[in-house]
Design an enzyme around this catalytic site. Structure first.
Site, PDB file in Angstrom:
ATOM      1  N   TYR A 125       8.970  50.262  50.047  1.00 39.34           N
ATOM      2  CA  TYR A 125       8.910  49.673  51.340  1.00 39.34           C
ATOM      3  C   TYR A 125      10.306  48.754  51.733  1.00 39.34           C
ATOM      4  CZ  TYR A 125       6.993  47.061  55.270  1.00 39.34           C
ATOM      5  OH  TYR A 125       6.780  46.213  56.624  1.00 39.34           O
ATOM      6  N   LYS A 129      13.376  49.384  54.454  1.00 38.25           N
ATOM      7  CA  LYS A 129      13.835  48.534  55.437  1.00 38.25           C
ATOM      8  C   LYS A 129      15.339  48.038  55.231  1.00 38.25           C
ATOM      9  CE  LYS A 129       9.901  47.559  57.690  1.00 38.25           C
ATOM     10  NZ  LYS A 129       9.654  48.232  59.122  1.00 38.25           N
TER      11      LYS A 129
HETATM   12  N1  LIG Z   1       2.392  44.088  59.610  1.00 40.84           N
HETATM   13  C1  LIG Z   1       3.053  43.178  58.786  1.00 40.84           C
HETATM   14  O1  LIG Z   1       2.252  42.073  58.249  1.00 40.84           O
HETATM   15  C2  LIG Z   1       4.170  43.426  58.622  1.00 40.84           C
HETATM   16  C3  LIG Z   1       5.133  42.470  58.006  1.00 40.84           C
HETATM   17  C4  LIG Z   1       6.346  42.509  57.849  1.00 40.84           C
HETATM   18  C5  LIG Z   1       7.183  43.369  58.593  1.00 40.84           C
HETATM   19  N2  LIG Z   1       6.377  44.397  59.482  1.00 40.84           N
HETATM   20  C6  LIG Z   1       7.351  45.322  60.161  1.00 40.84           C
HETATM   21  O2  LIG Z   1       7.171  44.937  61.620  1.00 40.84           O
HETATM   22  C7  LIG Z   1       7.309  45.790  62.666  1.00 40.84           C
HETATM   23  C8  LIG Z   1       6.020  45.621  63.615  1.00 40.84           C
HETATM   24  O3  LIG Z   1       4.730  45.508  62.842  1.00 40.84           O
HETATM   25  P1  LIG Z   1       3.571  45.559  63.759  1.00 40.84           P
HETATM   26  O4  LIG Z   1       2.402  45.056  62.911  1.00 40.84           O
HETATM   27  O5  LIG Z   1       3.753  45.156  65.059  1.00 40.84           O
HETATM   28  O6  LIG Z   1       3.240  47.219  63.751  1.00 40.84           O
HETATM   29  P2  LIG Z   1       2.148  47.938  64.459  1.00 40.84           P
HETATM   30  O7  LIG Z   1       1.145  47.097  65.207  1.00 40.84           O
HETATM   31  O8  LIG Z   1       1.542  48.969  63.187  1.00 40.84           O
HETATM   32  O9  LIG Z   1       2.872  48.749  65.634  1.00 40.84           O
HETATM   33  C9  LIG Z   1       3.681  49.651  65.099  1.00 40.84           C
HETATM   34  C10 LIG Z   1       4.098  50.500  66.289  1.00 40.84           C
HETATM   35  O10 LIG Z   1       5.022  51.909  65.626  1.00 40.84           O
HETATM   36  C11 LIG Z   1       4.393  52.934  66.438  1.00 40.84           C
HETATM   37  N3  LIG Z   1       4.168  54.080  65.528  1.00 40.84           N
HETATM   38  C12 LIG Z   1       3.611  54.049  64.402  1.00 40.84           C
HETATM   39  N4  LIG Z   1       3.746  55.257  63.610  1.00 40.84           N
HETATM   40  C13 LIG Z   1       4.334  56.150  64.793  1.00 40.84           C
HETATM   41  C14 LIG Z   1       4.640  57.387  64.663  1.00 40.84           C
HETATM   42  N5  LIG Z   1       4.330  58.285  63.655  1.00 40.84           N
HETATM   43  N6  LIG Z   1       5.446  58.017  65.765  1.00 40.84           N
HETATM   44  C15 LIG Z   1       5.300  57.148  66.794  1.00 40.84           C
HETATM   45  N7  LIG Z   1       5.328  55.878  66.766  1.00 40.84           N
HETATM   46  C16 LIG Z   1       4.550  55.548  65.748  1.00 40.84           C
HETATM   47  C17 LIG Z   1       2.795  52.433  66.684  1.00 40.84           C
HETATM   48  O11 LIG Z   1       2.470  53.503  67.681  1.00 40.84           O
HETATM   49  P3  LIG Z   1       0.849  53.762  67.926  1.00 40.84           P
HETATM   50  O12 LIG Z   1       0.400  52.698  68.687  1.00 40.84           O
HETATM   51  O13 LIG Z   1       0.884  55.305  68.810  1.00 40.84           O
HETATM   52  O14 LIG Z   1       0.518  54.142  66.650  1.00 40.84           O
HETATM   53  C18 LIG Z   1       2.924  51.334  67.150  1.00 40.84           C
HETATM   54  O15 LIG Z   1       3.504  51.255  68.619  1.00 40.84           O
HETATM   55  C19 LIG Z   1       7.111  47.030  61.646  1.00 40.84           C
HETATM   56  O16 LIG Z   1       8.471  47.661  61.485  1.00 40.84           O
HETATM   57  C20 LIG Z   1       6.508  46.589  60.346  1.00 40.84           C
HETATM   58  O17 LIG Z   1       7.121  47.541  59.317  1.00 40.84           O
HETATM   59  C21 LIG Z   1       5.146  44.440  59.433  1.00 40.84           C
END
Ligand SMILES: NC(=O)c1ccc[n+]([C@@H]2O[C@H](COP(=O)([O-])OP(=O)(O)OC[C@H]3O[C@@H](n4cnc5c(N)ncnc54)[C@H](OP(=O)(O)O)[C@@H]3O)[C@@H](O)[C@H]2O)c1
Length: 220
Positions: A125, A129
């Site tokens: 992961y 990134k």
């Molecule tokens: N969650 C954590 O604790 C965490 C920690 C560190 C970093 N991050 C990073 O921070 C960023 C934002 O996180 P978040 O928690 O806001 O993410 P999230 O709520 O899961 O939202 C992800 C977005 O990506 C889209 N997406 C996912 N799979 C897709 C696909 N196959 N095709 C097109 N669109 C797709 C989703 O669309 P749909 O709504 O259509 O699924 C959604 O709009 C990400 O890059 C994540 O890796 C997250």
């Protein structure tokens, strides 16, 4: 004040949703275009949403045109189901969008990466990134701003039990998460979105990497 246009990827997500709210409320942005794989349950005079096939982003090249691109795309290994599928969402799509946006004259690209990102990481992961940060940093934008949040908290529609437990444990331990450990403190999605929009507005230029504990609680 010259107004700007924003392109947002991931508006249906937690950070992306907050980014969308902030961009729509911000007079700096006269138009906000969002691209997603499904419809967006939102309407606003400044907002245009397009449903696109992210595997064929080149077909949507004419839509990928804005001063500032905000990329909040991402998935989890569990949701993606395989390393290949994960890499598509967290590397291929952000990079494809950056390539087209740069060719179309975008000035700034803001990317949500993650704590621990690094091309040499032994964790898949974090390596993906790191690779996406590196790839996007190589495009000819005036500014590339990478945010590396720790665990992200906020009101999620979907239940993620593992993340909820981790957030609870980390919050309970926040008194020991000081000094060099401070970056492990969970961070609110809205705080990240505020920092992204504030950076885009201030236009510092160059490649900027912002670690989780450097993301200001109040960005404005
Ligand atoms: N969650 C954590 O604790 C965490 C920690 C560190 C970093 N991050 C990073 O921070 C960023 C934002 O996180 P978040 O928690 O806001 O993410 P999230 O709520 O899961 O939202 C992800 C977005 O990506 C889209 N997406 C996912 N799979 C897709 C696909 N196959 N095709 C097109 N669109 C797709 C989703 O669309 P749909 O709504 O259509 O699924 C959604 O709009 C990400 O890059 C994540 O890796 C997250």
């Amino acid at each position: 004040m010259n107004t700007r246009t924003a392109l947002l990827l991931g508006a249906t997500g937690l950070v992306g949703g907050h980014c969308l709210d902030l961009l729509l409320a911000d007079a700096t942005y006269e138009a906000v275009v969002t691209l997603g794989r499904r419809p967006l349950r939102r309407s606003h005079p400044k907002l245009t949403h397009h449903v696109v096939d992210f595997d064929r982003l080149a077909d949507a090249a004419s839509l990928i045109e804005a001063h500032d691109v905000f990329c909040c795309l991402g998935t989890t290994m569990k949701k993606a189901g395989s390393k290949e599928a994960f890499r598509k969402v967290d590397f291929d799509y952000p990079v494809a969008a950056a390539r087209i946006a740069a060719a179309n004259g975008a000035e700034q690209y803001l990317l949500v990466s993650a704590l621990g990102a690094g091309t040499r990481s032994r964790i898949f992961y974090n390596r993906v990134k790191g690779e996406v940060e590196q790839a996007i940093g190589a495009f000819a934008f005036d500014g590339v701003y990478v945010l590396r949040p720790s665990l992200i908290t906020g009101d999620r529609e979907e239940a993620r039990a593992g993340e909820q437990v981790s957030a609870w444990v980390l919050k309970a331990l926040s008194f020991v998460l000081r000094g060099p450990l401070r970056k492990y403190r969970p961070i609110e999605a809205r705080t990240i979105a505020r920092a992204m929009v504030a950076m885009a507005r201030s236009q510092p230029g160059g490649l900027r990497v912002i670690e989780s504990d450097q993301i200001p609680a109040e960005a404005e």
